[in-house]
Design a protein around this motif. Sequence first.
Motif, PDB file in Angstrom:
ATOM      1  N   LEU A  74       0.818  -1.207   0.000  1.00 38.89           N
ATOM      2  CA  LEU A  74       0.000   0.000   0.000  1.00 38.89           C
ATOM      3  C   LEU A  74       0.858   1.266   0.000  1.00 38.89           C
ATOM      4  CD1 LEU A  74      -2.935  -1.006   2.366  1.00 38.89           C
ATOM      5  CD2 LEU A  74      -2.903  -0.913  -0.139  1.00 38.89           C
ATOM      6  N   ALA A  75       2.047   1.191   0.570  1.00 40.12           N
ATOM      7  CA  ALA A  75       2.962   2.338   0.547  1.00 40.12           C
ATOM      8  C   ALA A  75       3.413   2.658  -0.881  1.00 40.12           C
ATOM      9  CB  ALA A  75       4.174   2.058   1.431  1.00 40.12           C
ATOM     10  N   MET A  76       3.306   1.680  -1.767  1.00 41.71           N
ATOM     11  CA  MET A  76       3.673   1.878  -3.178  1.00 41.71           C
ATOM     12  C   MET A  76       2.546   2.551  -3.958  1.00 41.71           C
ATOM     13  SD  MET A  76       5.500  -1.787  -3.837  1.00 41.71           S
ATOM     14  CE  MET A  76       6.329  -1.320  -5.357  1.00 41.71           C
ATOM     15  N   LYS A  77       1.404   2.726  -3.314  1.00 41.26           N
ATOM     16  CA  LYS A  77       0.230   3.396  -3.860  1.00 41.26           C
ATOM     17  C   LYS A  77      -0.350   2.747  -5.132  1.00 41.26           C
ATOM     18  CE  LYS A  77       1.381   7.835  -1.835  1.00 41.26           C
ATOM     19  NZ  LYS A  77       0.958   7.598  -0.555  1.00 41.26           N
ATOM     20  N   PRO A  78      -0.650   1.441  -5.061  1.00 41.91           N
ATOM     21  CA  PRO A  78      -1.379   0.841  -6.174  1.00 41.91           C
ATOM     22  C   PRO A  78      -2.806   1.388  -6.171  1.00 41.91           C
ATOM     23  CG  PRO A  78      -1.335  -0.694  -4.364  1.00 41.91           C
ATOM     24  CD  PRO A  78      -0.482   0.496  -3.956  1.00 41.91           C
ATOM     25  N   GLN A  79      -3.515   1.182  -7.257  1.00 43.18           N
ATOM     26  CA  GLN A  79      -4.889   1.680  -7.330  1.00 43.18           C
ATOM     27  C   GLN A  79      -5.859   0.808  -6.532  1.00 43.18           C
ATOM     28  OE1 GLN A  79      -2.673   1.900  -9.921  1.00 43.18           O
ATOM     29  NE2 GLN A  79      -2.647   4.096  -9.601  1.00 43.18           N
ATOM     30  N   GLY A  80      -5.415  -0.354  -6.115  1.00 40.92           N
ATOM     31  CA  GLY A  80      -6.275  -1.210  -5.315  1.00 40.92           C
ATOM     32  C   GLY A  80      -5.522  -2.399  -4.761  1.00 40.92           C
ATOM     33  N   TYR A  81      -6.117  -3.006  -3.737  1.00 45.96           N
ATOM     34  CA  TYR A  81      -5.562  -4.210  -3.123  1.00 45.96           C
ATOM     35  C   TYR A  81      -6.746  -5.051  -2.678  1.00 45.96           C
ATOM     36  CZ  TYR A  81      -2.397  -7.157  -0.430  1.00 45.96           C
ATOM     37  OH  TYR A  81      -1.662  -8.217   0.038  1.00 45.96           O
ATOM     38  N   LEU A  82      -6.928  -6.183  -3.321  1.00 47.02           N
ATOM     39  CA  LEU A  82      -8.068  -7.056  -3.043  1.00 47.02           C
ATOM     40  C   LEU A  82      -7.572  -8.411  -2.566  1.00 47.02           C
ATOM     41  CD1 LEU A  82     -10.065  -6.266  -6.301  1.00 47.02           C
ATOM     42  CD2 LEU A  82     -10.452  -5.302  -4.029  1.00 47.02           C
ATOM     43  N   LEU A  83      -8.233  -8.941  -1.546  1.00 53.87           N
ATOM     44  CA  LEU A  83      -7.874 -10.249  -1.019  1.00 53.87           C
ATOM     45  C   LEU A  83      -8.775 -11.337  -1.578  1.00 53.87           C
ATOM     46  CD1 LEU A  83      -7.247  -9.449   2.748  1.00 53.87           C
ATOM     47  CD2 LEU A  83      -5.547 -10.107   1.040  1.00 53.87           C
TER      48      LEU A  83
END
Length: 67
Positions: A41-50
């Motif tokens: 998240l520190a890399m600032k992707p547009q989303g993170y889904l599990l």
Amino acid sequence: EMPEENGPMVLEKLRANEVTRDIPVVFLTGINDREKIKNVLAMKPQGYLLKPINRDKLVQTISQVIG
């Protein structure tokens, strides 16, 4: 986790290249380790889904990212 590289490594490469730096990236992963999530998240992707993810959430995220 991919055989040669992982998602964050690929995102780093995309962001380092002028041609690909603006490609939106959403992580879809089964990795739920808090430290790894914070690092991504520190890399600032547009989303993170599990995983597992329901179809509606996936479609909603894709719609938000690509408009």
